[in-house]
Design an enzyme around this catalytic site. Structure first.
Site, mmCIF file in Angstrom:
data_model
loop_
_atom_site.group_PDB
_atom_site.id
_atom_site.type_symbol
_atom_site.label_atom_id
_atom_site.label_comp_id
_atom_site.label_asym_id
_atom_site.label_seq_id
_atom_site.Cartn_x
_atom_site.Cartn_y
_atom_site.Cartn_z
ATOM 1 N N ASP A 53 0.807 -1.229 0.000
ATOM 2 C CA ASP A 53 0.000 0.000 0.000
ATOM 3 C C ASP A 53 0.840 1.278 0.000
ATOM 4 O OD1 ASP A 53 -2.236 -1.672 0.149
ATOM 5 O OD2 ASP A 53 -2.207 -1.669 2.339
ATOM 6 N N LYS A 66 1.781 2.171 -5.073
ATOM 7 C CA LYS A 66 2.342 1.619 -6.325
ATOM 8 C C LYS A 66 1.411 1.913 -7.504
ATOM 9 C CE LYS A 66 2.352 -2.464 -4.365
ATOM 10 N NZ LYS A 66 2.076 -2.087 -2.964
ATOM 11 N N GLY A 84 -4.609 -4.252 -3.690
ATOM 12 C CA GLY A 84 -5.592 -3.201 -3.949
ATOM 13 C C GLY A 84 -4.808 -1.970 -4.342
ATOM 14 N N HIS A 85 -4.800 -1.647 -5.625
ATOM 15 C CA HIS A 85 -4.002 -0.529 -6.131
ATOM 16 C C HIS A 85 -4.936 0.599 -6.548
ATOM 17 C CE1 HIS A 85 -0.502 -3.477 -7.205
ATOM 18 N NE2 HIS A 85 -0.833 -3.474 -5.935
ATOM 19 N N GLN A 107 1.900 -6.094 -3.273
ATOM 20 C CA GLN A 107 2.334 -6.265 -1.880
ATOM 21 C C GLN A 107 3.617 -5.451 -1.627
ATOM 22 O OE1 GLN A 107 1.143 -9.394 -3.635
ATOM 23 N NE2 GLN A 107 -0.714 -8.533 -2.814
#
Ligand code: GDP
Ligand code: IMO
Ligand code: MG
Length: 423
Positions: free
Chosen positions: A13, A16, A40-41, A223
């Protein structure tokens, strides 16, 4: 050659998605190499927010070929939902390719993720419960089902039947759960296969040729370094390799084909899920960072644990991924905190520790050694030139760079695509 890897250098988080979206504007190929929909991007483009879990963050650029590489674990249902979300928002997803070798997350993986976490009790990892660990377990046990098997009906039926028989024993006899029905899974998944088969490709060939032709290729990490199965805070890690080395394994590309390795960091540290976090804050400063920085998980919505920037772990990220550049995000979030702290080392009794320890027992004995830096009150979210940043912001950036041993080449001052300073 113009190939860049972007990875997370902390516990995930780091922002990225935003960095990939910025760099994707001038990339011809964007590739995911590891993890699954545990990621979750967040991408904020032209004021619209997108949360991507499996689809590479280059999808917003219609010219970009987006690849889900060999090392990714794919939940077909989650992927189809994500593709539908994009289509409903007018974004074309025809430029997606999924490698034949990518492993498929099956319903028994998700069920087992939940049961195994419950069985761990207080010692749970805090997984996303998306079936990631159990899917990678099957991959290394060599009973996994790959994308090429999903789209081969005969192969899929026989593998699923065999696996469900074994998994049902584990689910019912070890964990006391409810058995799954192989026929139902087969029916559901063959439906997904029909819809997904048009995306199938040997992406290792596509990628090799793209790089040989001099195309601009971006590898999108998922990640973060400290969640790496080998190098992270084991066992409080994910089951893949978020470091740059994992990109080669997860895409079928050799290390000589990589030009640049960018590590994304936040100007502070966060972690979601369980496990050690030496600079974690339990006071109002931590709460303030969480609220101002909107630190809630993009996948699970869980509040993220927040703490000071930890140069010991960030330096570890630079070292283990051979980072050439740092992208330092969220400096805007720190505005208004009078004194900022950076952890420069750990103290264990009388001993000063400068390298991140392997043993969590050792780590538990470590206290952070802090250096204090003056904060700033200015709103920096509108600034686009490094020289225009307040002196204390620049001092902070330069200290981070000195401590980590890599240049800070990008500075994030907001979530938007343009809220970024190139240095
Ligand atoms: P990822 O998993 O590494 O892509 O990061 P996430 O999307 O899970 O979390 C990063 C969060 O920070 C997202 O909500 C981003 O929109 C936001 N973000 C990224 N860079 C910045 C920044 O420089 N400033 C602020 N305020 N928010 C940012
Ligand atoms: P992005 O790509 C932050 C964490 C989980 C848990 C541990 C294991 O958005 O940075 P898993 O479901 O993978 O078996 O969970 O890893 N985790 C992440 N934390 N960002 C992520 O992805 C993460 N993906 C997994 O919270 O602690
Ligand atoms: Mg995330």
């Amino acid at each position: 050659m113009s190939t860049k890897i972007v990875i997370g250098a902390q516990w995930g988080d780091e922002g990225k998605g935003k960095i990939i979206d910025i760099l994707a504007q001038e990339s011809e190929v964007v590739v995911r190499s590891s993890g699954g929909n545990n990621a979750g991007h967040t991408v904020e483009a032209d004021g619209v927010e997108y949360k991507l879990h499996l689809v590479p963050s280059g999808i917003l650029n219609p010219q970009t070929l987006c690849i889900i590489g060999t090392g990714v674990v794919v939940d077909p249902k989650a992927l189809l939902e994500e593709l539908e979300m994009f289509e409903s928002r007018g974004i074309n997803t025809d430029n997606l390719k999924i490698d034949y070798r990518a492993h498929i997350i099956m319903p028994y993986h998700t069920v087992l993720d939940g049961l195994m976490e419950a069985a761990r009790g207080k010692g749970d990892i805090g997984t996303t419960k998306k079936g990631i660990g159990p899917c990678y377990m099957d991959k290394t046990e060599r009973i996994g089902i790959r994308f090429c098997d999903l789209i081969d009906e005969e192969e899929f039926i026989s593998r699923t039947k065999a696996n469900v028989e074994i998994k049902n024993k584990i689910i019912t006899k070890i964990y006391g759960g409810e058995p799954l029905c192989a026929d139902e899974i087969i029916k559901e998944y063959l439906g997904y296969a029909q819809r997904l088969k048009k995306y199938a490709a040997d992406t290792t060939v596509l990628l090799y040729n793209a790089i040989k032709e001099g195309k601009k290729v971006l590898f999108e990490g998922a990640q973060g370094t400290l969640l790496d199965i080998d190098l992270g805070t084991y066992p409080f890690v994910t089951s893949s390799h978020p470091i740059t080395g994992g990109v080669c394994v997860g895409t079928g590309i050799g290390p000589t084909m990589i030009d640049e390795c960018i590590g994304v960091m936040k100007a502070y540290t966060t972690r979601v899920g369980k496990g050690p976090f030496p600079t974690e804050l339990f006071d109002e400063v931590g709460d303030r960072i969480r609220e101002v920085g909107h630190e809630y998980g993009a996948t699970t919505g869980r509040p993220r644990r927040c703490g000071w920037f930890d140069a010991v772990i960030s330096k570890f990220g630079v070292r283990t991924s051979g980072l050439t550049t740092i992208a330092l995000n969220k400096l805007d979030t720190l505005a208004g905190i009078p004194v900022l702290k950076i952890c420069v080392a750990y103290k264990k009794g009388d001993e000063i520790i400068t390298e991140f320890p392997a043993s969590l027992k050792e780590l538990a004995k470590c206290e952070p050694v802090y250096e204090e830096l003056p904060g700033w009150n200015e709103d920096i979210s509108g600034i686009r030139k490094y020289e225009e940043l307040p002196l204390n912001v620049r001092k902070y950036v330069e200290r981070v760079e000195q401590l980590c041993g890599a240049k800070v080449g990008m500075i994030g001052v907001g979530p938007g695509r343009h809220q970024n300073i190139l240095r």
